[in-house]
Design a protein around this motif. Structure first.
Motif, mmCIF file in Angstrom:
data_model
loop_
_atom_site.group_PDB
_atom_site.id
_atom_site.type_symbol
_atom_site.label_atom_id
_atom_site.label_comp_id
_atom_site.label_asym_id
_atom_site.label_seq_id
_atom_site.Cartn_x
_atom_site.Cartn_y
_atom_site.Cartn_z
ATOM 1 N N VAL A 49 0.853 -1.182 0.000
ATOM 2 C CA VAL A 49 0.000 0.000 0.000
ATOM 3 C C VAL A 49 0.896 1.241 0.000
ATOM 4 C CG1 VAL A 49 -0.222 0.153 2.535
ATOM 5 C CG2 VAL A 49 -2.028 1.096 1.065
ATOM 6 N N GLN A 50 0.407 2.281 -0.659
ATOM 7 C CA GLN A 50 1.164 3.534 -0.620
ATOM 8 C C GLN A 50 0.882 4.273 0.685
ATOM 9 O OE1 GLN A 50 1.972 6.176 -4.046
ATOM 10 N NE2 GLN A 50 0.446 7.516 -3.082
ATOM 11 N N VAL A 51 1.959 4.764 1.291
ATOM 12 C CA VAL A 51 1.844 5.580 2.511
ATOM 13 C C VAL A 51 2.362 6.970 2.160
ATOM 14 C CG1 VAL A 51 2.721 5.895 4.863
ATOM 15 C CG2 VAL A 51 2.202 3.590 4.020
ATOM 16 N N THR A 52 1.596 7.992 2.489
ATOM 17 C CA THR A 52 2.118 9.351 2.280
ATOM 18 C C THR A 52 2.300 10.012 3.639
ATOM 19 O OG1 THR A 52 -0.119 10.235 2.045
ATOM 20 C CG2 THR A 52 1.049 9.652 0.014
ATOM 21 N N GLY A 53 3.374 10.775 3.771
ATOM 22 C CA GLY A 53 3.640 11.489 5.028
ATOM 23 C C GLY A 53 4.065 12.907 4.713
ATOM 24 N N LYS A 54 3.435 13.869 5.402
ATOM 25 C CA LYS A 54 3.798 15.272 5.162
ATOM 26 C C LYS A 54 4.728 15.751 6.262
ATOM 27 C CE LYS A 54 -0.176 16.758 2.513
ATOM 28 N NZ LYS A 54 -1.540 17.247 2.551
ATOM 29 N N ARG A 55 5.708 16.555 5.850
ATOM 30 C CA ARG A 55 6.669 17.101 6.814
ATOM 31 C C ARG A 55 5.953 17.847 7.937
ATOM 32 N NH1 ARG A 55 12.126 18.434 6.733
ATOM 33 N NH2 ARG A 55 12.356 17.910 4.534
ATOM 34 N N ASP A 56 4.935 18.640 7.566
ATOM 35 C CA ASP A 56 4.287 19.447 8.611
ATOM 36 C C ASP A 56 3.395 18.618 9.538
ATOM 37 O OD1 ASP A 56 2.271 19.022 6.851
ATOM 38 O OD2 ASP A 56 2.002 21.114 6.251
ATOM 39 N N VAL A 57 3.035 17.418 9.113
ATOM 40 C CA VAL A 57 2.243 16.541 10.005
ATOM 41 C C VAL A 57 3.172 15.693 10.880
ATOM 42 C CG1 VAL A 57 0.602 14.605 10.090
ATOM 43 C CG2 VAL A 57 0.307 16.431 8.385
ATOM 44 N N LEU A 58 4.205 15.113 10.257
ATOM 45 C CA LEU A 58 5.080 14.185 10.987
ATOM 46 C C LEU A 58 6.065 14.919 11.896
ATOM 47 C CD1 LEU A 58 6.000 11.720 8.074
ATOM 48 C CD2 LEU A 58 4.185 11.460 9.763
ATOM 49 N N GLY A 59 6.370 16.158 11.564
ATOM 50 C CA GLY A 59 7.440 16.868 12.275
ATOM 51 C C GLY A 59 8.741 16.660 11.523
ATOM 52 N N THR A 60 9.620 17.679 11.555
ATOM 53 C CA THR A 60 10.825 17.639 10.732
ATOM 54 C C THR A 60 11.733 16.445 11.037
ATOM 55 O OG1 THR A 60 10.774 19.993 10.355
ATOM 56 C CG2 THR A 60 12.909 18.935 10.108
ATOM 57 N N ASP A 61 11.972 16.159 12.312
ATOM 58 C CA ASP A 61 12.907 15.070 12.663
ATOM 59 C C ASP A 61 12.382 13.721 12.183
ATOM 60 O OD1 ASP A 61 14.484 16.927 13.778
ATOM 61 O OD2 ASP A 61 14.081 16.366 15.870
ATOM 62 N N ALA A 62 11.114 13.474 12.472
ATOM 63 C CA ALA A 62 10.526 12.183 12.075
ATOM 64 C C ALA A 62 10.478 12.075 10.554
ATOM 65 C CB ALA A 62 9.126 12.029 12.666
ATOM 66 N N PHE A 63 10.149 13.182 9.898
ATOM 67 C CA PHE A 63 10.098 13.179 8.434
ATOM 68 C C PHE A 63 11.479 12.843 7.864
ATOM 69 C CE2 PHE A 63 10.359 15.015 4.211
ATOM 70 C CZ PHE A 63 9.148 14.660 3.635
ATOM 71 N N ASP A 64 12.514 13.525 8.393
ATOM 72 C CA ASP A 64 13.880 13.277 7.904
ATOM 73 C C ASP A 64 14.285 11.822 8.121
ATOM 74 O OD1 ASP A 64 14.012 15.866 7.128
ATOM 75 O OD2 ASP A 64 15.284 16.541 8.795
ATOM 76 N N ALA A 65 13.949 11.310 9.295
ATOM 77 C CA ALA A 65 14.310 9.909 9.589
ATOM 78 C C ALA A 65 13.617 8.972 8.596
ATOM 79 C CB ALA A 65 13.926 9.554 11.028
ATOM 80 N N ALA A 66 12.342 9.208 8.363
ATOM 81 C CA ALA A 66 11.582 8.331 7.450
ATOM 82 C C ALA A 66 12.115 8.455 6.026
ATOM 83 C CB ALA A 66 10.102 8.677 7.496
ATOM 84 N N GLU A 67 12.538 9.655 5.669
ATOM 85 C CA GLU A 67 13.053 9.901 4.323
ATOM 86 C C GLU A 67 14.346 9.122 4.066
ATOM 87 O OE1 GLU A 67 14.062 13.995 3.722
ATOM 88 O OE2 GLU A 67 13.161 14.035 1.725
ATOM 89 N N HIS A 68 15.063 8.804 5.142
ATOM 90 C CA HIS A 68 16.339 8.094 4.973
ATOM 91 C C HIS A 68 16.214 6.577 5.026
ATOM 92 C CE1 HIS A 68 18.049 12.125 5.614
ATOM 93 N NE2 HIS A 68 18.943 11.655 4.749
#
Ligand code: 4AD
Ligand code: MG
Length: 434
Positions: A49-68
């Motif tokens: 399934v596709q999961v979408t996550g927005k930086r402003d929802v997840l928070g910058t740190d969590a977004f960066d971690a997920a992006e890596h």
């Protein structure tokens, strides 16, 4: 592990899921991000399934971690299911939280690598969709075989895999030292199944068999899964009827239960659904006549190799039995034909479309003297088979049996070029790791 109860990915695709919260965990199949939105394709045992996550929802740190997170990295996701026509399957999960479980190192497998490299990395390569589809068909196939045997009142038994006898001939047996005595990895469970037949009448076993064949072909493994059965009070006709019913049952069960995987792997399920008994039964003598007409002359007494089996089955839509082989071609335990002592009551089942032998079957000889003579002729020491000959001394009855190569059948059913594609860790003369 305690903690939150996780949903399966397939939950996201349930009719009532839109707008509902889900908690998923699994592995990242692909990921990309653009404009502060991360897109992950998440895989678990039930799907993707596709999961979408927005930086402003997840928070910058969590977004960066997920992006890596790398391909095949592991994550847990909390979010809400939404309908989205642009997503695979028309649904996506909008994440409120993405927890990285293992970001992973860069995944070494990607498109356009050599087959050798993929075999070196087999422990990782088996995560592909193609392998997963194959695992599922194989598991369903084993279930269908067991279901069939159960229906036919054939008891599952557990013969040993290491033995002091090399049942199918010494040359192709893996031999090793067993506390100072020679021992062999099993090439067949047959002799033990014959012993187990007397208390049970109808028995089968699913065990690995080993063949030290140096043949590097697309249909030989040095370790394969062997499905073998032994049936009392059965002649060759009865045995072939049984095998036929079994193959048809399994083909129909797969078409019914794994149509998506079959289609994805290149076998339209309708073709399996169309399979019906009886299969043509051709005597060896007729088979060599046919081969001569096809421009592949075979002397009476010569074995049918890959090329001959291919020629016999290339145009066929159903499997074909070849019966009554010359005695010298076959193992010591086969029953001579009563009206032609040059041949034995044996059959090979050849898969259609050129795939060739998938089953070896025969009636078993019950005559101690003849068995002893045949053992000598084949270079074996009859004393080592005394326990087997005992079976003919205590209530011996007509019986017959067969062995089926599970990966051979799967290769045909899944139209695989090479048999190694039907087993997670293929063993061949050139490879026994990983
Ligand atoms: O024809 P085979 O050698 O027969 C026997 O071993 C009998 N004792 C079986 C029995 O009657 N219980 O092997 C049986 C089947 C073959 O038809 C083929 O499908 C498979 O085992 N087989 C192999 N599969 C993969 N790799 C190999 N090297 C195989 N050798 C045989
Ligand atoms: Mg054979």
């Amino acid at each position: 592990m305690s903690g939150p109860v996780f949903d399966a990915v397939e939950r996201a695709f349930a009719p009532d899921s839109i707008g509902r919260p889900v908690q998923l965990r699994g592995w990242v199949l692909r990921s990309r991000s653009s404009g502060g939105i991360l897109f992950l394709l998440l895989r678990d045992r039930t799907g993707t399934v596709q999961v979408t996550g927005k930086r402003d929802v997840l928070g910058t740190d969590a977004f960066d971690a997920a992006e890596h997170v790398q391909v095949e990295g592991a994550v847990a996701v909390e979010g809400t299911v939404a309908a989205d026509p642009r997503s695979p399957g028309g649904r996506e999960v909008r994440a409120s939280r993405i927890t990285v479980i293992d970001a992973g190192a860069p995944f070494p497998i990607f498109a356009d690598q050599t087959e050798e490299f993929r075999l070196d990395k087999r422990h990782l390569a088996i995560r592909s969709q193609e392998h997963v589809a194959t695992f599922r068909v194989k598991a369903e196939m084993l279930r269908a075989f067991r279901e069939f045997f159960d229906r036919e009142s054939v008891l599952e038994v557990t013969p040993p895999v290491l033995s002091g006898n090399a049942a199918e001939g010494g040359a192709e047996a893996f031999r090793f030292d067993y506390f100072g005595r020679p021992a062999y990895l099993s090439q067949t469970a047959q002799l033990y199944l014959e012993a187990l037949l007397f208390p049970n009448e109808r028995v089968y076993a699913l065990t690995p068999s080993f063949r030290a064949e140096k043949s590097r072909t697309s249909r030989h493994l040095t370790e394969y899964l062997h499905l073998e059965a032994e049936l009392a009070w059965t002649d060759l006709e009865g045995l072939l009827d049984f095998i036929e019913r079994m193959v048809v049952h399994v083909a129909h069960a797969l078409a019914e239960r794994r149509p998506t995987e079959l289609a994805a792997l290149g076998r339209p399920p309708e073709e399996l659904r169309a399979l019906a008994a009886p299969f043509p039964r051709l005597r060896y003598a007729e088979a060599i006549d046919t081969l001569s007409r096809k421009g592949l002359p075979v002397q009476w007494g010569a074995d049918l190799g890959t090329a001959e089996e291919r020629a016999l089955t290339l145009e066929a839509q159903t499997p074909i039995f070849v019966t009554h082989f010359p005695r010298e071609l076959k193992a010591f335990y086969m029953l001579p034909t009563s009206d032609d002592r040059r041949t034995v009551e044996a059959a090979d089942l050849l898969a259609p479309e050129g795939y060739g032998e998938i089953v070896g079957a025969s009636c078993r000889d019950t005559d101690v003297d003849r068995l002893t003579a045949r053992l000598r002729e084949t270079g074996a020491d009859p004393r080592e088979y005394d326990w087997y000959l005992d079976l003919r001394r205590h209530g011996s009855v007509p019986h017959a049996g067969f062995g089926l190569g599970v990966e051979r059948v799967l290769r045909w059913i899944l139209r695989r070029e090479h048999i190694r594609d039907t087993t997670p860790f293929p063993r061949t003369p050139s490879r026994h790791t990983p």
